[in-house]
Structures are given as C-alpha cells and as structure tokens.
Design a protein around this motif. Structure first.
Motif, PDB file in Angstrom:
ATOM      1  N   ASN A 408       0.837  -1.205   0.000  1.00 43.34           N
ATOM      2  CA  ASN A 408       0.000   0.000   0.000  1.00 43.34           C
ATOM      3  C   ASN A 408       0.868   1.249   0.000  1.00 43.34           C
ATOM      4  OD1 ASN A 408      -2.251  -1.549   0.075  1.00 43.34           O
ATOM      5  ND2 ASN A 408      -2.455  -1.484   2.313  1.00 43.34           N
ATOM      6  N   THR A 411       2.294   1.909  -3.409  1.00 46.33           N
ATOM      7  CA  THR A 411       1.289   2.440  -4.343  1.00 46.33           C
ATOM      8  C   THR A 411       0.974   3.899  -4.020  1.00 46.33           C
ATOM      9  OG1 THR A 411       0.286   0.302  -3.905  1.00 46.33           O
ATOM     10  CG2 THR A 411      -0.840   1.683  -5.477  1.00 46.33           C
ATOM     11  N   ASN A 412       0.991   4.239  -2.718  1.00 52.25           N
ATOM     12  CA  ASN A 412       0.566   5.594  -2.330  1.00 52.25           C
ATOM     13  C   ASN A 412       1.702   6.602  -2.293  1.00 52.25           C
ATOM     14  OD1 ASN A 412      -1.990   4.592  -2.034  1.00 52.25           O
ATOM     15  ND2 ASN A 412      -1.722   4.098   0.129  1.00 52.25           N
TER      16      ASN A 412
END
Ligand code: GDP
Length: 454
Positions: A408, A411-412
């Motif tokens: 995560n 991706t962020n």
C-alpha cells in the motif's frame, strides 16, 4: 554446558529401553556406570561405535546388561558427545540406571532439551525442531511424510528463499538511500511494487498450507448427524471398528455425544455421534438434541446421514437447514434396502453425496474419497513446505501484514525510508520463524511442548 540424561523411550515394559546422555562429559560419566565386556572404555571409542557390557552399581555389581552407542560431537543428534544405553525396558531397571547416571554427574534433561540443544548447536533450525514433534505424533501416511519433509528442512528452505527476496529488496533500497549521489540507479516504484507483490504471493501461499496441514495432523471435528434411526450409530461403529454407540431399532436411544478418533483413509477424524435431531417432548432427549444442534454448528465436517428406505422427513429438512456452509457430505444410508428417498432433493443441497450401507460397509471407499475432497486433504502435497504450528502461522501472518502495508505504501507514494522499515519488520518475522532471531521466551515455549527424553 552440563551433561543431561533422560529415558528416551516410552515408560513401560518392552524389549528395549533407551537412556540418552548428552554433553561434554557424556563419555566419562558413562564410563563410571558402565563396564564393557571387552574392557574398552567409551571415552576412547570413535563415534558411531557400540560396546556391549553391564551397567554397574558403585560396588561393581551388575544392574542390567546394556549396549552403549557412542556419538562424538558434532556428529550426534544434539551436536554434543552422546551415549545411548539400550537396556531392558522395565520401569524399575531404567529408573535405577538413570539414577546411577545422575549420581555420576549428569543432570535430569528438561522436556525437549535434547532437541533444544540440537537447535542451539545449529544442527537444526526452529521449524525443523518443531517437525520432530509432528513426526512422533503423526497418525497417517500424509501427515508423517509431511512431518519428515519438515524435519528435512523443506519449510526452512522455503522461508529462506522468501527471506532472500526481502533481503535483496532491502539491499536495493539501502544502496539507493546510502549513496544517492553515486551511480546507484534509483529503484523505480514499479519494480519495487512488483517485488513486494511477489513476496506477498509467496507468503499467502505458505499461509494457505496451514489449514489443510492442521487437518491431516490433528484431525477435524466431525459430526455424524441425521434423524433418529438413519443409521448414525451403525456408521460410527463401522468406522471406529467397535461397538461404541448403542445400536437399537428404537428411535431416540443415543442421548449423549459419543466421541472417537479414527482414520478415514488418510484423514484423521474426531467423530461425534450425536443424539438424533428431532422434535421431542422428552426433557432428557431434548437436552441431547440441543447438544447435537450446537455440535453440528461448531463442526469442521458433517456427515449428514439419511435413511434411503424412507422419504425425506421434517427432521431431515431441519438438519439440512442447520448445516449452513460447514463442509459436509450427504451419506445416503441403507443402500441395501429398496430406495424410497428422493435423492435429487439431497443432491441439490450437498456438493457431495455418497450411497452406503453402514450395515455391510458398501460404499465406504466413496465416503473416504468424498471426505478427502470436501476437506481438501486430497490436494495436500506432503513433500511441499507446510506450516505446522500456530507459532509458525503467526510469524507468517505478521510478515504478510507488513508486506501488505509495504505494498500500500509503495502504491501511495510513501517515502522509501518508511517502506524499508516495513520490509525490515517482515524480514524479522521470517527470522523469528526459522529461529535465526528469536527470543528465549519463544524457544522455551516451543520446547515446553516436547516430552522429556526427546
Ligand atoms: P441412529 O438412531 O441413527 O443411530 O440409527 P442406528 O444406527 O441405531 O440404526 C437404526 C436401525 O437401522 C438399526 O436397526 C440398524 O441395524 C439399522 N441400520 C443401520 N444402518 C443400516 C443399513 O445400512 N442397512 C440396513 N438394512 N439397516 C441399517
């Protein structure tokens, strides 16, 4: 390290009982309680040799005859000097020999201490040590092959290959962080993400092995359920091979829950034959019926028995309603009698339906196959890496949580520093799993489950 000793075979009368002595002074201690027929001393013997002789009292009188086998460090189970005395297996004699060995300077081994020393001396890692317990307790072919593969390091190699992936990723991340001005190419986010996803997939696959592994090792709570007189007790008796439940033509005779551990093919089942599920005014029977319904709801597998010589009753429908999504097999019993049951209806509710006669055993092989399919034990590959213990599952689960968080974060657009910390934490979980970096508390916990002498 002090020298330890314990009886390593089960306590009881038998042909041979083995006492194991392990530690630096194993040979000198053993020489003071054992006189060989040839006059040779254990202290002077090379590893992997044996001497025949007698265990003696302090005054030289014989306690028992024995064969002493020598193992020299590091080529022994524990990695230390080891002597194994094979004596006659009488409780009194073995205890007497053991107390002589204590008198000569050895101390009592703690539960699992021989295996713990093998771990501490680097002979095996923690997962291999845990597999030792599974080898001892394995009740079936698949579970025994899986445990042996674990002891031979199949899981260790898997963990190490996943750890190699995390470490390689960490080295890329740190090379870039430490030398940003040098020629180290910046790790692009797409490459980072795909590496993190590969690690995640490997951890997920490993985690998925726990449930089926647990079933083949520990068995599954199984309920034989069905309306009164469907043949539940007859099936239970057939499967367990003895008259455990009361079989009678009067409806409502099985009032309590009878349990039995059996092997159905290669799948261990903890069977419960419950009171028949039906509406009743009898207060005693209704307690049994309630217990049966509760047990059905908690079961890991339901063998739902239907009487093929009757049409489908309200009780049968009530059973079907209570099954929900618990793994189940519809067992259509009394196939030796003319068929009166609408089997289509049952096949509509159950993914697996088998026809048997619990009275003469016809169709039991189909039941074995159906159960293995429903539980997924037919797909277990005992030669592949499998998680064995709750401790192992917990470590993999924690590692997976960190990796999912790292995914995560990648991706962020979170900073590489923060991602590095997450991957480092996942690596630590894997090191805890193999025992490379583990607290004394965890080690104590693992070995406290062992018996003395192992
Ligand atoms: P439960 O109440 O479901 O436990 O049923 P039981 O096992 O006590 O069986 C009820 C009756 O059905 C007994 O008379 C059994 O002998 C009979 N029975 C059970 N299984 C079979 C079968 O496969 N064939 C025939 N013909 N009778 C059976």
């Amino acid at each position: 390290m002090n020298t330890i000793a314990a009886i390593s075979t089960p306590i009881g009368t038998g042909g041979i009982g083995v006492i194991r002595v392990s530690g630096t002074d194993a040979f000198s201690i053993s020489d003071s309680v054992f006189i060989s027929l040839s006059g040779k001393r254990l202290f002077d013997r090379p590893g992997y040799t044996a001497l025949y002789g007698h265990i003696i009292e302090k005054d030289g009188s014989h306690i028992d005859e024995a064969i002493a086998t020598c193992f020299r460090a590091p080529l022994s189970y524990t990695g230390e000097n080891v002597v194994e005395f094979s004596c006659h297996s009488g409780i009194y004699l073995l205890r007497k020999v053991l107390s002589r060995i204590y008198e000569a300077g050895a101390v009592q081994a703690k539960p699992g201490e021989f295996t713990e020393r093998a771990f501490l001396n680097g002979k095996i890692d923690l997962t291999e040590a845990e597999a030792v317990m599974d080898i001892i307790s394995a009740a079936g072919e698949t579970s025994s092959r899986a445990a042996i593969a674990g002891k031979e390091g199949i899981l260790s190699r898997k963990i190490s290959s996943i750890k190699d992936m995390t470490v390689s990723l960490l080295s890329h991340l740190s090379a870039w962080a430490d030398f940003p001005d040098e020629d180290v190419p910046e790790l692009d986010r797409a490459t980072l993400l795909s590496s993190v996803i590969s690690i995640k997939d490997e951890l997920r696959k490993l985690l998925a092995t726990f449930d089926s592994g647990k079933i083949i090792r520990e068995g599954v709570d199984t309920v034989i359920a069905g309306s009164p007189n469907a043949g539940k007790s007859t099936l239970m008796n057939f499967l367990s091979g003895c008259e455990k439940s009361i079989v009678t033509p009067v409806a409502g005779t099985t009032r309590d829950i009878v349990e039995e551990r059996i092997m159905l093919g290669d799948t261990p089942l903890i069977l419960a034959d419950t009171a028949g599920i039906r509406s009743t005014d009898d207060p005693v029977e209704s307690i049994g019926v309630k217990k049966a319904i509760d047990r059905v709801r908690q079961a890991g597998l339901i063998l739902a028995v239907f009487d093929s010589s009757r049409s489908l009753s309200d009780d049968d429908m009530e059973l079907i309603d209570n099954i929900g999504d618990i793994p189940s097999v519809a067992v259509i019993n009394k196939s030796d009698l003319p068929l009166m049951l609408d089997t289509k209806k049952i096949e509509h509710f159950f993914a697996h339906t088998v026809f048997i006669s619990a009275k003469n055993g016809n169709g039991i092989d189909n039941l074995k196959t159906a159960v293995a399919e429903v539980l997924g034990t037919d797909k277990v590959d005992p030669s592949s890496a499998m998680l064995f213990s709750d401790r192992q599952r917990e470590s993999v689960r924690k590692a997976l949580d960190y990796i999912v968080e790292a995914e995560n974060a990648s991706t962020n657009g979170v900073t590489f520093d923060a991602i590095t910390v997450l991957i480092e934490s996942a690596t630590e979980c894997l090191m805890e799993l193999s025992g490379e970096k583990v607290s004394d508390k965890v080690i104590d916990e693992v070995f406290s489950k062992f018996c003395v002498g192992k």
